[in-house]
Design an enzyme around this catalytic site. Sequence first.
Site: not given
Length: 478
Positions: A225, A259
């Site tokens: 990720e 993110c």
Amino acid sequence: MNHPASITLPSVIGTEELTAIFDTQQQAVRIHGAPSYKERIAALDAMLGMIKTNHDLLVATVCADFGNRSFAETQLSELMPIVNGIKHIRTHLKGWMRPSKRKVGMAFKPATARVMYQPLGVVGVLAPWNYPLTLTLVPLIEALAAGNRVMLKPSELTPRTADLLKRLLAETFPVEQVAVVIGDAALAGRFSELPFDHMLFTGSTSVGRHVMAAAARNLTPVTLELGGKSPVVIGADFPLKKAARLVAIGKFFNAGQTCVAPDYVMVPRHLVDTFAAELLDASKQLYPTIEGNKDYTSIISPRHYDRLMKMIEQASTAGARVWQHGTAGRTDSRKIPPTILTNVSLETDVMREEIFGPLLPVIAYDNLEQAITFINARAKPLALYGFSNNGTFIDQLLEQTRSGGVTINGTMLHATQDDLPFGGVGHSGTGAYHGYEGFVRLSHARGVFKLSRFNMSDKVSAPYGTMTRLVTRLMLGK
């Protein structure tokens, strides 16, 4: 409750201890096999109890690691996703664990086929600093739901939180089921070299490359990720003031250290300055003051603070207009105010690197095709955001771009949905988890085929004769 500042910072463990913990969990897999549904539910309940009992301590500890982290932001972005994730899994786990029936080809009947989801074994989780609870514990609960043993390596940039998690999880689980190891980047490197049955890493693309390379030596499958530059495209039909507020909420939450935070905004050319002014106004409404404001989060470290300040300086020197709500706070408070940049050179770091802070470039576009070309010329982002009430506009944006996930007419909220997969694509990651996708990702889908007692497949064998010709003629349509 002890103030988090009084917590003794953790010491680095050695390679031998790291390997010993891994061997202990591996041996437990061999001895105990797959945990039952009741055992998995008990583990989830234990996690839920741990979070609820230590709610205040967890929130205060994260705040201490950041220097200042809004208590509300930690509750919204860390504790709520963990609690909701556990509740979602508890509701659906029995159905997920149930073997699923599959179809059997005509030539192979009578027989049955099914898929059984089994634990992979020992799962390693390398967690980041920006959401040190969510991005450590959500992978943990999904790994436990899938029946795995888990080793966790929290970030060294949030040492108090790492130390607290190590203590709380040690009180909640035996080391052969869940273990937290603490150390620096060198330990993370050794951690990624262990022959896990699966590894999940959340962090930067550059570090992700090293993790994947280390895992490849053991043929360890990896879920990465990562991040990237997540774009926002504002349609001319969407109310600009509303768009500005929604973008500001997503971008300046956790001071942009997310993110999936918007990394740049694309706006119709004639609306760029108007949008920048609305965005600045929205940031002032969200955070009337910066220095001393407990709702506005600090940058995690001096190094990250300096990097962001240099981005602003470089962009300004290259001709960008800087729209800023106040000025940067004291160096020791590490607060950078919401900063909007227009007329930005594409050669500056703010447009070449993932920002991970409260800086937001606004880029002009003349038509949607041009905006799509701009997005597609860059690495596939972790998230994409489109603002429009025009279905054709949104459909074209979705069909002609690629990203990990999407929120329409908002930002970041797709990542909070328990029943949606979360993950990147290309440089923004590989593999998805959350909810069912997390259960499947951290399970082995074992195909099981069972022949009926009346099955005659053994007749199709050498020496090949009439039965073989009959079957091949039937299957090939001759």
